[in-house]
Scaffold this active site. Structure first.
Site, PDB file in Angstrom:
ATOM      1  N   THR A  14       0.832  -1.216   0.000  1.00  0.00           N
ATOM      2  CA  THR A  14       0.000   0.000   0.000  1.00  0.00           C
ATOM      3  C   THR A  14       0.865   1.264   0.000  1.00  0.00           C
ATOM      4  OG1 THR A  14      -1.461  -1.269   1.428  1.00  0.00           O
ATOM      5  CG2 THR A  14      -1.974   1.053   1.193  1.00  0.00           C
ATOM      6  N   VAL A  15       1.856   1.304   0.888  1.00  0.00           N
ATOM      7  CA  VAL A  15       2.667   2.525   1.015  1.00  0.00           C
ATOM      8  C   VAL A  15       3.619   2.677  -0.174  1.00  0.00           C
ATOM      9  CG1 VAL A  15       4.338   3.759   2.467  1.00  0.00           C
ATOM     10  CG2 VAL A  15       2.500   2.432   3.540  1.00  0.00           C
ATOM     11  N   LYS A 107       9.368   0.486  11.800  1.00  0.00           N
ATOM     12  CA  LYS A 107       9.552   0.771  13.235  1.00  0.00           C
ATOM     13  C   LYS A 107      10.117  -0.419  13.983  1.00  0.00           C
ATOM     14  CE  LYS A 107       5.229  -0.167  11.999  1.00  0.00           C
ATOM     15  NZ  LYS A 107       4.149   0.355  11.207  1.00  0.00           N
ATOM     16  N   GLU A 131      10.818   9.018   9.287  1.00  0.00           N
ATOM     17  CA  GLU A 131       9.603   9.733   9.700  1.00  0.00           C
ATOM     18  C   GLU A 131       8.354   8.852   9.637  1.00  0.00           C
ATOM     19  OE1 GLU A 131       8.002  12.066  11.574  1.00  0.00           O
ATOM     20  OE2 GLU A 131       9.486  13.411  10.705  1.00  0.00           O
ATOM     21  N   VAL A 134       6.882   6.367  12.646  1.00  0.00           N
ATOM     22  CA  VAL A 134       6.136   6.757  13.851  1.00  0.00           C
ATOM     23  C   VAL A 134       4.981   7.674  13.482  1.00  0.00           C
ATOM     24  CG1 VAL A 134       6.276   7.863  16.107  1.00  0.00           C
ATOM     25  CG2 VAL A 134       8.252   6.602  15.235  1.00  0.00           C
ATOM     26  N   ILE A 138       2.393  12.184  10.452  1.00  0.00           N
ATOM     27  CA  ILE A 138       2.712  13.307  11.348  1.00  0.00           C
ATOM     28  C   ILE A 138       4.232  13.505  11.411  1.00  0.00           C
ATOM     29  CG2 ILE A 138       2.515  14.210  13.699  1.00  0.00           C
ATOM     30  CD1 ILE A 138       0.157  12.358  14.160  1.00  0.00           C
ATOM     31  N   GLU A 192      -1.410  -3.787  10.544  1.00  0.00           N
ATOM     32  CA  GLU A 192      -0.163  -4.465  10.194  1.00  0.00           C
ATOM     33  C   GLU A 192      -0.478  -5.799   9.518  1.00  0.00           C
ATOM     34  OE1 GLU A 192       3.067  -3.089  10.875  1.00  0.00           O
ATOM     35  OE2 GLU A 192       1.622  -1.487  11.043  1.00  0.00           O
ATOM     36  N   LYS A 207       7.049   2.175  18.135  1.00  0.00           N
ATOM     37  CA  LYS A 207       7.091   3.613  17.860  1.00  0.00           C
ATOM     38  C   LYS A 207       7.529   4.386  19.105  1.00  0.00           C
ATOM     39  CE  LYS A 207       3.477   3.025  14.399  1.00  0.00           C
ATOM     40  NZ  LYS A 207       2.026   2.922  14.163  1.00  0.00           N
ATOM     41  N   GLY A 304      -2.320   4.363   6.648  1.00  0.00           N
ATOM     42  CA  GLY A 304      -2.907   4.463   5.303  1.00  0.00           C
ATOM     43  C   GLY A 304      -1.847   4.838   4.287  1.00  0.00           C
TER      44      GLY A 304
HETATM   45  N1  HSE Z   1      -0.772  -0.565  11.672  1.00  0.00           N
HETATM   46  C1  HSE Z   1      -0.342   0.771  11.927  1.00  0.00           C
HETATM   47  C2  HSE Z   1      -1.499   1.530  12.542  1.00  0.00           C
HETATM   48  C3  HSE Z   1       0.091   1.415  10.648  1.00  0.00           C
HETATM   49  O1  HSE Z   1      -2.611   0.995  12.613  1.00  0.00           O
HETATM   50  O2  HSE Z   1      -1.292   2.634  12.988  1.00  0.00           O
HETATM   51  C4  HSE Z   1       1.055   2.544  10.837  1.00  0.00           C
HETATM   52  O3  HSE Z   1       2.199   2.168  11.519  1.00  0.00           O
END
Ligand code: HSE
Length: 439
Positions: A14-15, A107, A131, A134, A138, A192, A207, A304
């Site tokens: 996705t990312v 992380k 970045e 975490v 943001i 995840e 994180k 996301g």
């Molecule tokens: N699985 C993580 C969450 C994704 O729900 O925040 C971002 O690290």
């Protein structure tokens, strides 16, 4: 193209797919802002045939991410594979050792190997930017590592897992079951690969471990974090907390105490009037308390594709804008060789307020016995209320007693609950949730 920054991306989930699409669609803007072209020259992923909405024809394909990491044809290795060991670790190590800059959203990798990787990066004079690792989009790492230089941090806390916040929000607002909320979070791409990492708090802990290191100049100590997830939180807890003026959030908290640095991840009651209580759904928020600023709160999308990709792109742009001899500071704010070992504060010394929910047999004297056990352990009560349990058949004989304590110690609460359990008036196991002071 000679001056272009050449990017290799490993991991096209996705990312990764979002990163590629953004770099394609915003190429002109990136060039203008970085002063040079940012070009994806190579990629690596498991499945070459999957449609990711981006044309990979002119991009060199690597089956092996480690080979990509060492390729002469990249300047920056972007690691979006995930996992603390195996391929991701080998590839990041290989890239740094080969003198490539690294951008990662991983992380778990940094929580366990961050210091050793930072030492390599700092020795090689390359950047290791993280970045996206975490709180998704943001820019909290940049804020803490750069903008807050010169501040002394006393506490960092926040909502750092979008999946958990999404689940708790929907349970509270819509009365939807935990299981259905989790399925939706997975479908929306927040969770995840193994969602137990989300709901049992591991993701938040990874994180938090990184933020703790930057905040306090300490070595990363992910195994020192006290961990409790949200799978034990029921609608009854959420309702009872709301009646008493609190919301339940999964918080990660790192705080300097007299006995050391307390790092904990657990469901937490925060006052409904606090800003952090208003952080809903997949949104994350991180609060940083410092001597110069008081409390700073950053909030925004924590998971996301596009939100996380935004952080990855920002990290790439930082490298694009840097010039030889003008790099950013150390990876964790303090040079890796100077990070101090952490002095771990034990949870039994944790001091704070507690929410306690007890389902009790409805007979004379129970209320008084509970109050007596609290007094025996020097626990002062802010409130104590009794309700029907809501368990329809047994409602007549089972009642719910909810207590909120003033500040006390974890040891005192545990002792009181042990005594109450031994008194034999409880219908099932007591529920205990910590309360956090929040602005
Ligand atoms: N699985 C993580 C969450 C994704 O729900 O925040 C971002 O690290």
């Amino acid at each position: 193209m000679s001056n272009a920054l050449r990017i290799g991306v490993a991991g096209l989930g996705t990312v990764g797919a979002s990163v590629l699409r953004i770099l394609r669609d915003k190429a002109e803007m990136m060039t203008r802002q970085c002063g040079r072209e940012i070009v994806v020259t190579a990629v690596s992923a498991r499945d070459r045939t999957r449609d990711r909405g981006v044309d990979l024809v002119k991009i060199e394909w690597f089956d092996d991410p480690v080979a990509l990491a060492k390729s002469e044809n990249i300047d920056v290795f972007v690691e979006l594979i995930g996992g603390s060991e195996g391929t991701a670790r080998a590839a990041v190590e290989a890239a740094l050792n080969a003198g490539r800059h690294v951008v990662t959203a991983n992380k778990a990798l940094l929580a366990y190997h961050g210091v050793e990787l930072a030492k390599i990066a700092e020795a090689k004079g390359v950047l290791l930017n993280f970045e996206a690792a975490v709180a998704g989009g943001i820019p909290v790492i940049k804020a803490m590592r750069e903008s807050l230089t010169g501040n002394t941090v006393s506490r960092v806390y926040g909502i750092m897992n979008g999946t958990c916040n999404y689940i708790l929000t929907r349970m509270g607002e819509e009365g939807i079951s935990f299981k259905d909320c989790l399925s939706d979070a997975q479908r929306l791409g927040y969770a995840e690969a193994d969602p137990t990492f989300d709901i049992e708090g591991n993701d938040t802990a990874h994180k938090l471990a990184l933020l703790t290191s930057i905040a306090f100049g300490t070595q990363i100590a992910a195994d020192d974090i006290y961990l409790e997830g949200i799978s034990n939180i029921s609608l009854a807890d959420i309702r009872a907390a709301e009646e008493l003026g609190y919301k339940i959030k999964l918080l990660g908290v790192a705080v300097k105490t007299e006995t050391g640095i307390e790092q904990r991840v657990h469901p937490t009651l925060v006052p409904t009037s606090s800003v952090i209580a208003q952080v809903h759904g997949v949104t994350n928020a991180v609060a940083i308390e410092t001597d110069l600023l008081g409390e700073l709160l950053l909030s925004g999308p924590g998971a996301g594709g596009n939100a996380t990709a935004s952080a990855v792109i920002g990290d790439i742009a930082d490298i694009g804008k840097s010039r030889p001899g003008f790099q950013h500071g150390p990876v964790f704010g303090t040079p890796a060789k100077d990070l101090k070992p952490t002095s771990r504060a034990k949870m039994r010394t944790h001091a704070g307020g507690y929410f306690i929910r007890l389902n009790v047999h409805d007979r004379a004297g129970v209320f008084a016995t509970i109050a007596k056990r609290m007094a025996e352990n020097d626990i002062s009560l802010e409130s104590i209320v009794q309700r029907g349990s809501g368990a329809s058949v047994e409602d007549a004989v089972i009642k719910t007693v909810v207590l909120v304590t003033h500040a006390t110690t974890e040891t005192a609460v545990k002792q009181a609950l042990k005594a109450i359990t031994e008194d034999g008036d409880l219908y099932d196991k007591p529920q205990m949730i910590r309360i956090e002071r929040a602005g």
